[in-house]
Design a protein around this motif. Structure first.
Motif, short mmCIF file in Angstrom:
data_model
loop_
_atom_site.label_atom_id
_atom_site.label_comp_id
_atom_site.label_asym_id
_atom_site.label_seq_id
_atom_site.Cartn_x
_atom_site.Cartn_y
_atom_site.Cartn_z
N PRO A 149 4.80 10.79 12.12
CA PRO A 149 4.54 9.95 11.08
C PRO A 149 5.34 9.74 10.13
O PRO A 149 5.78 8.66 9.55
CB PRO A 149 3.60 10.39 9.85
N GLN A 150 6.46 10.54 10.39
CA GLN A 150 8.08 10.27 9.48
C GLN A 150 9.23 9.14 10.46
O GLN A 150 9.45 8.70 10.03
CB GLN A 150 8.50 11.84 9.11
N ALA A 151 8.58 9.45 11.62
CA ALA A 151 9.45 8.57 12.57
C ALA A 151 9.00 7.08 11.90
O ALA A 151 10.09 6.10 12.08
CB ALA A 151 9.46 8.69 13.82
N PHE A 152 7.69 6.60 11.68
CA PHE A 152 7.17 5.73 11.73
C PHE A 152 7.55 5.42 10.30
O PHE A 152 8.08 3.84 10.39
CB PHE A 152 5.37 5.46 11.62
N ARG A 153 7.70 5.75 9.09
CA ARG A 153 7.93 5.68 7.46
C ARG A 153 9.10 5.20 8.09
O ARG A 153 9.46 3.86 7.17
CB ARG A 153 6.95 6.79 7.09
N LEU A 154 9.93 5.80 8.22
CA LEU A 154 11.46 5.86 8.62
C LEU A 154 11.82 4.31 9.64
O LEU A 154 12.68 3.78 8.97
CB LEU A 154 12.42 7.14 9.06
N ALA A 155 11.18 3.76 10.51
CA ALA A 155 11.35 2.88 10.95
C ALA A 155 10.98 1.52 10.48
O ALA A 155 11.14 0.65 11.42
CB ALA A 155 11.16 3.42 12.57
N LEU A 156 9.97 1.94 9.97
CA LEU A 156 9.04 0.57 9.50
C LEU A 156 10.09 -0.78 9.11
O LEU A 156 9.50 -1.79 9.10
CB LEU A 156 8.18 0.79 8.32
N PRO A 157 10.94 -0.54 8.08
CA PRO A 157 11.85 -1.81 7.34
C PRO A 157 12.53 -2.38 8.75
O PRO A 157 11.94 -3.51 8.74
CB PRO A 157 13.18 -0.76 6.45
N ALA A 158 13.07 -1.28 9.75
CA ALA A 158 13.22 -2.37 11.27
C ALA A 158 11.96 -2.58 11.87
O ALA A 158 12.32 -4.27 12.35
CB ALA A 158 13.70 -1.70 12.35
N TYR A 159 10.69 -2.50 11.96
CA TYR A 159 10.23 -2.86 12.15
C TYR A 159 9.53 -4.11 12.46
O TYR A 159 8.70 -5.16 12.79
CB TYR A 159 9.21 -1.93 12.71
N GLY A 160 9.41 -4.27 10.93
CA GLY A 160 9.41 -5.30 10.09
C GLY A 160 9.92 -6.73 10.20
O GLY A 160 9.30 -7.49 10.21
N ASN A 161 11.20 -6.51 10.80
CA ASN A 161 11.93 -6.96 11.59
C ASN A 161 11.63 -7.81 13.11
O ASN A 161 11.16 -8.92 13.01
CB ASN A 161 13.71 -7.27 11.54
N GLU A 162 11.23 -7.04 13.20
CA GLU A 162 10.60 -7.45 14.80
C GLU A 162 9.51 -7.77 14.68
O GLU A 162 8.91 -8.52 16.17
CB GLU A 162 9.93 -5.88 14.95
N ILE A 163 8.49 -7.69 14.22
CA ILE A 163 6.61 -8.66 13.52
C ILE A 163 7.64 -10.06 13.30
O ILE A 163 7.21 -10.88 13.66
CB ILE A 163 6.87 -7.73 12.28
N ILE A 164 8.61 -9.67 12.49
CA ILE A 164 9.09 -11.70 12.00
C ILE A 164 9.46 -12.18 13.10
O ILE A 164 9.36 -13.68 13.96
CB ILE A 164 9.54 -11.48 11.27
N LEU A 165 9.97 -11.11 13.82
CA LEU A 165 10.92 -11.79 15.59
C LEU A 165 9.80 -12.63 16.30
O LEU A 165 10.07 -13.31 17.40
CB LEU A 165 12.02 -10.73 15.72
N MET A 166 8.65 -11.36 16.40
CA MET A 166 8.30 -11.57 17.85
C MET A 166 7.10 -12.69 16.53
O MET A 166 6.45 -13.37 17.94
CB MET A 166 6.56 -9.83 17.29
N LEU A 167 6.54 -13.44 15.70
CA LEU A 167 6.04 -14.38 15.27
C LEU A 167 6.65 -15.33 15.56
O LEU A 167 6.38 -16.34 15.89
CB LEU A 167 6.04 -14.01 14.11
N GLN A 168 7.99 -15.52 15.66
CA GLN A 168 8.78 -16.47 15.66
C GLN A 168 8.75 -17.24 17.00
O GLN A 168 8.40 -17.86 17.50
CB GLN A 168 10.57 -16.83 15.52
N GLY A 169 8.54 -15.85 17.85
CA GLY A 169 9.18 -16.00 19.51
C GLY A 169 7.48 -16.08 20.20
O GLY A 169 7.53 -16.75 21.35
N SER A 170 6.49 -15.84 19.28
CA SER A 170 4.91 -17.38 19.44
C SER A 170 5.07 -18.00 20.59
O SER A 170 3.99 -18.93 21.01
CB SER A 170 3.90 -16.15 18.52
N ALA A 171 5.97 -19.07 19.30
CA ALA A 171 6.24 -20.32 19.36
C ALA A 171 6.69 -20.52 20.78
O ALA A 171 6.29 -21.58 21.41
CB ALA A 171 7.32 -21.09 18.76
N LEU A 172 7.23 -19.53 21.91
CA LEU A 172 7.01 -19.68 23.12
C LEU A 172 6.39 -19.96 24.18
O LEU A 172 6.60 -20.47 24.91
CB LEU A 172 8.29 -18.85 24.13
N ALA A 173 4.87 -19.62 23.83
CA ALA A 173 3.44 -19.79 24.67
C ALA A 173 3.25 -21.11 24.20
O ALA A 173 2.47 -21.33 25.69
CB ALA A 173 3.19 -18.99 24.30
#
Length: 229
Positions: A149-173
């Motif tokens: 739980p603490q690791a996920f909370r600490l990693a959440l800001p960086a993971y938010g960037n990964e979510i947006i990058l995944m959204l952008q990468g989905s265009a390659l489909a």
């Protein structure tokens, strides 16, 4: 009177909605499965067992060091070249562009998220881990109740960037015939000969989804961080 472009865009609105929904499906499913994979890989990466650690390191290195487009092409076009794959039980999935895209996205985001999760796990204060052990916690319970739980909370800001990058990468489909948002925009632009207007509309949809993701991550971070409430 409406211009021919406006009329064409209004007629294509259902296609935009369908393409947007497919994009949401691809991103959501890939992120969910990728997070599960990343958690496992992060634990392997931090394992004291050398074989597990090196397998995790190798996987992360390969998928972070090669373009997502190449990974998509290798899975969609490359695996079908092997008779063993075509005759296996996995072929009904691997011959479908939807599942090939999902597999590529999961493997790609899993590698990046694994490093994010590793950083989060290592950032958990050692004193809290020792205190939990002193209370009798150990193994899986310690990991589930204290570390993760603490690791996920600490990693959440960086993971938010990964979510947006995944959204952008989905265009390659769209490169493997999937008619997600970018694929729909390309088809409409080819039909109307108005690429600027069509892709501006598609870009506005991506901006809207990115805004919702950013706000969602901020709200989750605020909720999971007591001092920010």
């Amino acid at each position: 009177m409406n211009s021919p472009l406006v009329t064409a865009l209004m007629a294509a609105l259902p296609q935009f909605v369908t393409g947007t929904w497919l994009t949401v499906q691809l991103v959501a499913l890939s992120l969910l499965l990728g997070l599960l994979l990343a958690t496992l890989v992060a634990v392997m990466r931090l394992s004291h067992l050398a074989p597990l650690s090196w397998v995790a390191r190798g996987y992360i290195y390969v998928f972070r060091s090669t373009p997502l487009l190449v990974q998509i092409f290798l899975i969609y076009y490359g695996l079908g070249q092997f008779d063993a794959v075509r005759q296996s039980v996995l072929w009904p999935l691997l011959r479908e562009p939807y599942w090939c895209a999902i597999i590529a996205f999961v493997l790609n985001t899993g590698a990046y998220t694994a490093e994010i999760m590793r950083g989060g796990i290592e950032a958990v204060p050692h004193g809290q881990v020792e205190a939990a052990k002193a209370c009798g916690m150990g193994g899986g319970l310690l990991f589930r109740r204290i570390i993760l739980p603490q690791a996920f909370r600490l990693a959440l800001p960086a993971y938010g960037n990964e979510i947006i990058l995944m959204l952008q990468g989905s265009a390659l489909a769209s490169t493997i015939t999937l008619m997600e948002l970018t694929g729909v925009a390309k088809a409409i632009a080819a039909r109307t000969f108005q690429p600027i207007e069509v892709f501006c509309l598609a870009g506005a949809v991506y901006l809207g989804m990115s805004f919702l993701i950013t706000r969602g991550v901020q709200l989750a971070e605020r909720r999971l961080t007591p001092v920010k409430r």
